[in-house]
Design a protein around this motif. Structure first.
Motif, PDB file in Angstrom:
ATOM      1  N   LEU A 151       6.219  -0.435   3.408  1.00  0.00           N
ATOM      2  CA  LEU A 151       5.432  -0.035   4.567  1.00  0.00           C
ATOM      3  C   LEU A 151       4.697   1.285   4.341  1.00  0.00           C
ATOM      4  N   MET A 152       5.420   2.322   3.949  1.00  0.00           N
ATOM      5  CA  MET A 152       4.793   3.640   3.815  1.00  0.00           C
ATOM      6  C   MET A 152       3.820   3.681   2.653  1.00  0.00           C
ATOM      7  N   GLU A 153       4.124   2.990   1.581  1.00  0.00           N
ATOM      8  CA  GLU A 153       3.204   2.955   0.442  1.00  0.00           C
ATOM      9  C   GLU A 153       1.849   2.389   0.871  1.00  0.00           C
TER      10      GLU A 153
ATOM     11  N   VAL B 289      -4.041   3.523   2.543  1.00  0.00           N
ATOM     12  CA  VAL B 289      -5.178   3.380   3.463  1.00  0.00           C
ATOM     13  C   VAL B 289      -5.660   4.740   3.970  1.00  0.00           C
ATOM     14  N   GLY B 290      -4.765   5.690   4.108  1.00  0.00           N
ATOM     15  CA  GLY B 290      -5.161   7.004   4.616  1.00  0.00           C
ATOM     16  C   GLY B 290      -3.963   7.795   5.082  1.00  0.00           C
TER      17      GLY B 290
ATOM     18  N   GLY C  34      -2.608   8.406  11.121  1.00  0.00           N
ATOM     19  CA  GLY C  34      -3.652   7.536  11.643  1.00  0.00           C
ATOM     20  C   GLY C  34      -3.441   6.069  11.323  1.00  0.00           C
ATOM     21  N   THR C  35      -2.770   5.794  10.201  1.00  0.00           N
ATOM     22  CA  THR C  35      -2.628   4.394   9.789  1.00  0.00           C
ATOM     23  C   THR C  35      -1.388   3.707  10.360  1.00  0.00           C
ATOM     24  N   LEU C  36      -0.299   4.456  10.563  1.00  0.00           N
ATOM     25  CA  LEU C  36       0.933   3.812  11.039  1.00  0.00           C
ATOM     26  C   LEU C  36       0.797   3.163  12.418  1.00  0.00           C
ATOM     27  N   PRO C  37       0.166   3.811  13.405  1.00  0.00           N
ATOM     28  CA  PRO C  37       0.023   3.119  14.688  1.00  0.00           C
ATOM     29  C   PRO C  37      -0.731   1.783  14.561  1.00  0.00           C
ATOM     30  N   VAL C  38      -1.737   1.754  13.702  1.00  0.00           N
ATOM     31  CA  VAL C  38      -2.499   0.521  13.502  1.00  0.00           C
ATOM     32  C   VAL C  38      -1.629  -0.509  12.779  1.00  0.00           C
TER      33      VAL C  38
END
Length: 109
Positions: A43-45, A50-51, A55-59
Motif C-alpha cells: 500500500l505505502m509503496e 504516485v506522490g 495527498g494520495t492515501l485518501p484517494v
C-alpha cells in the motif's frame, strides 16, 4: 461460527468507510494509483510512487472503498498490505465516469 463478523474485517471496513465521500476523490491521482496498482504492491509503496502520501492515501482508501483497488481485508490494513486493481478495472476510463457521477451528485446536494 457464522453468527459474528470478523473484527479485523469490520475495523478495516470502518476505516475505509471514512474515505467514502466524493471529496476524497481526485481524478488525476486516482488514475495514477490505478496504473501503479496494476501490479500488486504494498500500500505505502504504491502511494509514495504516485506522490505525497498525505495527498494520495485518501484517494487510495476511497478507491478501496469503491472496490476499484482491493486487498485482503481479513488481515489488519497497514503500510505493508498488498493492494491491486480489482479485476474489472483494466479500463482507466472508468475513473472519468466516476468523476462525472460525483460531480452530478454534488450538484444535487
Amino acid at each position: 461460527m457464522w453468527d459474528r463478523l470478523d473484527g479485523v474485517v469490520v475495523n478495516n471496513q470502518r476505516w475505509l468507510a471514512g474515505y467514502r465521500h466524493p471529496r476524497c476523490f481526485d481524478e488525476p491521482v486516482a488514475a495514477r494509483l490505478l496504473e501503479v496498482f496494476q501490479l500488486p504492491r504494498p500500500l505505502m509503496e504504491g502511494a509514495e510512487l504516485v506522490g505525497d502520501p498525505l495527498g494520495t492515501l485518501p484517494v487510495l482508501y476511497h478507491l478501496m472503498w469503491r472496490q476499484l483497488l482491493v486487498a485482503d481485508l481479513s488481515v489488519v490494513l497497514s503500510h505493508r498490505t498488498v493492494v491491486r486493481c480489482a479485476p474489472p478495472v483494466a479500463n482507466l476510463a472508468r475513473v472519468a465516469n466516476l468523476a462525472d457521477e460525483w460531480a452530478a451528485a454534488g450538484d444535487r446536494s
